[in-house]
Scaffold this motif. Sequence first.
Motif, PDB file in Angstrom:
ATOM      1  N   VAL A  34      -1.119  -0.824  -1.172  1.00 31.59           N
ATOM      2  CA  VAL A  34      -0.363   0.231  -0.495  1.00 31.59           C
ATOM      3  C   VAL A  34      -0.597   1.575  -1.179  1.00 31.59           C
ATOM      4  O   VAL A  34      -0.708   2.608  -0.512  1.00 31.59           O
ATOM      5  CB  VAL A  34       1.135  -0.127  -0.444  1.00 31.59           C
ATOM      6  N   ALA A  35      -0.687   1.571  -2.507  1.00 29.13           N
ATOM      7  CA  ALA A  35      -0.969   2.820  -3.218  1.00 29.13           C
ATOM      8  C   ALA A  35      -2.307   3.403  -2.785  1.00 29.13           C
ATOM      9  O   ALA A  35      -2.443   4.624  -2.620  1.00 29.13           O
ATOM     10  CB  ALA A  35      -0.959   2.575  -4.727  1.00 29.13           C
ATOM     11  N   ARG A  36      -3.321   2.550  -2.589  1.00 26.04           N
ATOM     12  CA  ARG A  36      -4.627   3.036  -2.102  1.00 26.04           C
ATOM     13  C   ARG A  36      -4.498   3.637  -0.717  1.00 26.04           C
ATOM     14  O   ARG A  36      -5.060   4.696  -0.430  1.00 26.04           O
ATOM     15  CB  ARG A  36      -5.636   1.885  -2.098  1.00 26.04           C
ATOM     16  N   ARG A  37      -3.744   2.979   0.147  1.00 29.84           N
ATOM     17  CA  ARG A  37      -3.562   3.506   1.501  1.00 29.84           C
ATOM     18  C   ARG A  37      -2.858   4.863   1.474  1.00 29.84           C
ATOM     19  O   ARG A  37      -3.079   5.701   2.357  1.00 29.84           O
ATOM     20  CB  ARG A  37      -2.741   2.521   2.340  1.00 29.84           C
ATOM     21  N   MET A  38      -2.008   5.065   0.486  1.00 31.06           N
ATOM     22  CA  MET A  38      -1.264   6.323   0.382  1.00 31.06           C
ATOM     23  C   MET A  38      -2.053   7.407  -0.337  1.00 31.06           C
ATOM     24  O   MET A  38      -1.588   8.542  -0.451  1.00 31.06           O
ATOM     25  CB  MET A  38       0.059   6.079  -0.359  1.00 31.06           C
ATOM     26  N   GLY A  39      -3.220   7.074  -0.854  1.00 30.81           N
ATOM     27  CA  GLY A  39      -4.028   8.048  -1.570  1.00 30.81           C
ATOM     28  C   GLY A  39      -3.569   8.319  -2.979  1.00 30.81           C
ATOM     29  O   GLY A  39      -4.029   9.279  -3.618  1.00 30.81           O
ATOM     30  N   LEU A  40      -2.695   7.464  -3.533  1.00 31.93           N
ATOM     31  CA  LEU A  40      -2.138   7.717  -4.856  1.00 31.93           C
ATOM     32  C   LEU A  40      -3.130   7.440  -5.980  1.00 31.93           C
ATOM     33  O   LEU A  40      -2.928   7.904  -7.102  1.00 31.93           O
ATOM     34  CB  LEU A  40      -0.884   6.856  -5.070  1.00 31.93           C
ATOM     35  N   LEU A  41      -4.181   6.677  -5.693  1.00 37.90           N
ATOM     36  CA  LEU A  41      -5.149   6.328  -6.729  1.00 37.90           C
ATOM     37  C   LEU A  41      -6.405   7.183  -6.664  1.00 37.90           C
ATOM     38  O   LEU A  41      -7.319   7.007  -7.474  1.00 37.90           O
ATOM     39  CB  LEU A  41      -5.522   4.846  -6.619  1.00 37.90           C
ATOM     40  N   GLU A 111       6.421   3.105   4.047  1.00 38.44           N
ATOM     41  CA  GLU A 111       6.499   2.225   5.220  1.00 38.44           C
ATOM     42  C   GLU A 111       5.304   2.425   6.140  1.00 38.44           C
ATOM     43  O   GLU A 111       4.736   1.458   6.657  1.00 38.44           O
ATOM     44  CB  GLU A 111       7.812   2.497   5.976  1.00 38.44           C
ATOM     45  N   ARG A 112       4.890   3.671   6.337  1.00 39.05           N
ATOM     46  CA  ARG A 112       3.722   3.915   7.180  1.00 39.05           C
ATOM     47  C   ARG A 112       2.474   3.276   6.575  1.00 39.05           C
ATOM     48  O   ARG A 112       1.678   2.640   7.279  1.00 39.05           O
ATOM     49  CB  ARG A 112       3.512   5.427   7.354  1.00 39.05           C
ATOM     50  N   ALA A 113       2.301   3.430   5.276  1.00 37.29           N
ATOM     51  CA  ALA A 113       1.119   2.861   4.624  1.00 37.29           C
ATOM     52  C   ALA A 113       1.185   1.338   4.599  1.00 37.29           C
ATOM     53  O   ALA A 113       0.168   0.658   4.762  1.00 37.29           O
ATOM     54  CB  ALA A 113       1.009   3.413   3.201  1.00 37.29           C
ATOM     55  N   ARG A 114       2.365   0.804   4.399  1.00 39.60           N
ATOM     56  CA  ARG A 114       2.541  -0.652   4.333  1.00 39.60           C
ATOM     57  C   ARG A 114       2.115  -1.340   5.623  1.00 39.60           C
ATOM     58  O   ARG A 114       1.595  -2.472   5.608  1.00 39.60           O
ATOM     59  CB  ARG A 114       4.012  -0.954   4.023  1.00 39.60           C
ATOM     60  N   LEU A 115       2.318  -0.637   6.739  1.00 42.84           N
ATOM     61  CA  LEU A 115       2.009  -1.204   8.057  1.00 42.84           C
ATOM     62  C   LEU A 115       0.679  -0.711   8.614  1.00 42.84           C
ATOM     63  O   LEU A 115       0.319  -1.068   9.734  1.00 42.84           O
ATOM     64  CB  LEU A 115       3.140  -0.859   9.033  1.00 42.84           C
ATOM     65  N   ASP A 116      -0.050   0.087   7.856  1.00 47.11           N
ATOM     66  CA  ASP A 116      -1.335   0.628   8.310  1.00 47.11           C
ATOM     67  C   ASP A 116      -2.437  -0.384   8.010  1.00 47.11           C
ATOM     68  O   ASP A 116      -3.174  -0.258   7.030  1.00 47.11           O
ATOM     69  CB  ASP A 116      -1.615   1.960   7.610  1.00 47.11           C
ATOM     70  N   GLY A 117      -2.565  -1.362   8.864  1.00 49.07           N
ATOM     71  CA  GLY A 117      -3.484  -2.482   8.641  1.00 49.07           C
ATOM     72  C   GLY A 117      -2.672  -3.758   8.535  1.00 49.07           C
ATOM     73  O   GLY A 117      -1.590  -3.882   9.127  1.00 49.07           O
ATOM     74  N   GLU A 118      -3.191  -4.721   7.775  1.00 47.62           N
ATOM     75  CA  GLU A 118      -2.430  -5.953   7.567  1.00 47.62           C
ATOM     76  C   GLU A 118      -1.136  -5.613   6.836  1.00 47.62           C
ATOM     77  O   GLU A 118      -1.147  -5.018   5.758  1.00 47.62           O
ATOM     78  CB  GLU A 118      -3.255  -6.934   6.730  1.00 47.62           C
ATOM     79  N   PRO A 119       0.034  -5.962   7.417  1.00 49.63           N
ATOM     80  CA  PRO A 119       1.305  -5.613   6.777  1.00 49.63           C
ATOM     81  C   PRO A 119       1.397  -6.196   5.368  1.00 49.63           C
ATOM     82  O   PRO A 119       0.961  -7.320   5.114  1.00 49.63           O
ATOM     83  CB  PRO A 119       2.358  -6.233   7.698  1.00 49.63           C
ATOM     84  N   PHE A 125      12.179  -2.614  -5.540  1.00 49.05           N
ATOM     85  CA  PHE A 125      11.675  -1.811  -6.646  1.00 49.05           C
ATOM     86  C   PHE A 125      10.283  -1.266  -6.348  1.00 49.05           C
ATOM     87  O   PHE A 125       9.971  -0.115  -6.684  1.00 49.05           O
ATOM     88  CB  PHE A 125      11.636  -2.648  -7.931  1.00 49.05           C
ATOM     89  N   GLU A 126       9.438  -2.059  -5.717  1.00 47.80           N
ATOM     90  CA  GLU A 126       8.088  -1.610  -5.426  1.00 47.80           C
ATOM     91  C   GLU A 126       8.073  -0.460  -4.432  1.00 47.80           C
ATOM     92  O   GLU A 126       7.329   0.506  -4.601  1.00 47.80           O
ATOM     93  CB  GLU A 126       7.254  -2.786  -4.916  1.00 47.80           C
ATOM     94  N   VAL A 127       8.892  -0.547  -3.389  1.00 46.71           N
ATOM     95  CA  VAL A 127       8.979   0.551  -2.430  1.00 46.71           C
ATOM     96  C   VAL A 127       9.521   1.803  -3.127  1.00 46.71           C
ATOM     97  O   VAL A 127       9.000   2.915  -2.944  1.00 46.71           O
ATOM     98  CB  VAL A 127       9.869   0.178  -1.226  1.00 46.71           C
ATOM     99  N   GLY A 128      10.558   1.624  -3.949  1.00 45.81           N
ATOM    100  CA  GLY A 128      11.117   2.771  -4.657  1.00 45.81           C
ATOM    101  C   GLY A 128      10.109   3.422  -5.579  1.00 45.81           C
ATOM    102  O   GLY A 128      10.029   4.651  -5.677  1.00 45.81           O
ATOM    103  N   THR A 129       9.313   2.599  -6.270  1.00 45.02           N
ATOM    104  CA  THR A 129       8.308   3.134  -7.184  1.00 45.02           C
ATOM    105  C   THR A 129       7.235   3.899  -6.425  1.00 45.02           C
ATOM    106  O   THR A 129       6.879   5.028  -6.789  1.00 45.02           O
ATOM    107  CB  THR A 129       7.669   1.993  -7.988  1.00 45.02           C
ATOM    108  N   LEU A 130       6.703   3.300  -5.366  1.00 48.58           N
ATOM    109  CA  LEU A 130       5.667   3.979  -4.593  1.00 48.58           C
ATOM    110  C   LEU A 130       6.194   5.248  -3.935  1.00 48.58           C
ATOM    111  O   LEU A 130       5.496   6.270  -3.873  1.00 48.58           O
ATOM    112  CB  LEU A 130       5.106   3.026  -3.534  1.00 48.58           C
ATOM    113  N   GLY A 131       7.431   5.208  -3.452  1.00 53.90           N
ATOM    114  CA  GLY A 131       8.017   6.406  -2.862  1.00 53.90           C
ATOM    115  C   GLY A 131       8.163   7.519  -3.878  1.00 53.90           C
ATOM    116  O   GLY A 131       7.894   8.698  -3.582  1.00 53.90           O
TER     117      GLY A 131
END
Length: 463
Positions: A34-41, A111-119, A125-131
Amino acid sequence: MSEALPTTLDAWLARLEAAHPLGIDLGLERVAEVARRMGLLARPLAGRVITVAGTNGKGSTVAMLEALACAHGLTTATYTSPHLIRYNERLRLDGEEADDATLIAGFAAVERARLDGEPVSLTYFEVGTLGALWAIARRVPDLALLEVGLGGRLDAVNVIDPDVAVITTVAQDHAAFLGTDLEGIGREKAGILRAGRPAVLGSRDLPRSVRRVADELAAEVHALGEAFGRDGDGTGWTFRSLRDQPPAETQDASTCAQATKEPLLGTDPSSITDLPDPGLPLDNAATALQALRCAGVTLRPEACRRAFNEVRLPGRMQWVGQWCLDVGHNPHAAAYLADRLAAHPSAGRTLGLLGMLADKDAEGVIAALAPVVDAWVTATLDGERGRGAEALADCLEGQGAVVLHRADSPAAAAAWLAGRLAPEDRVLVCGSFFTVGEVLGWLAPSTPAGQTDTDTSSREVAP
């Protein structure tokens, strides 16, 4: 039709609590995807990233890092967990809690990144951290401070490569996830270290496995008592660098997405004298100073003194009138707390208000605090990991302690105690973030954590 996303922070938090079957699900594969999908890496999160792991002392080290950075004029973003009263406490931007809108935007981006492709399934905690990482990346502050939630190697925070990694202490805690072998726990904590980068070790008593991992990575080790240290206790202590500190080096672009960084402010003097007592462990204060030096920050003595005078950390030796609140929930933290209380004897009784989760070492905590607590009130903590007041009272009485009352909740325990205190008595509230948070809310129901009128925060001032 896609499901409408929540529009309030409370609704988002309720959704996240119900979304994943496990409260804790260690592993980086899902988070990294999900971090890759969000461009965080793909780009730097901040000018520098400092990640802090450890059994105890993470929160105080991060709080002092933040205070020091702000005093030096740096922009900051700080992510910590858990919170005491408000979820907003977990993300601080330039020293201020993030507002609801910032947190909601981060959750929606995840949430958008999580569902962008295979859910991808993510925990609360993971959602909070990524957010939080998404919100930090949008600001690109001078310094991002990330506190590990549990362990290190597999914690969601570790999806980001730190420029400086800090390990405070290693002791037994979270045994269901990390086990009871200190060498194994040390390896998990050392999972935040990165090859060739500074590793600041803030305890003189770390398992050998921590140094072995650092050596395997050829990390640049800065250990307390070797590369840096402190002289004195309380007000007037001195920070010393015990070896020359080179300027922060430019990172290799082939091995790090956060590459080609220049020192933030340069290099600094090797010692700082006449420092005030921050009311927090001085080893952690020295560790924070060394971590900033490793990040390339020039330490200015007057800014350091101002930061240590002003730093506040709710729930760590926090006094509100007669009440001392501390989130310590393992024997190592309880022993430190007992020592600090013993240094300030009370003219009256010291009463303990204790609420602990079922997976914590209640017997060890009670044994550590027994010399400084005259009698106890126990409180039930509800939930999947909760422990009842009766079971906690049995632990206390099994060690010969006096139990005055068993309450259905920390707030009920506080209310029972409040009408039975003599002016010279004091109350120690401890055992869990849940216990301290609820009692702090009961003491000051309309005020954010750490901002009560009678609060001395982390300052150790006996009533």
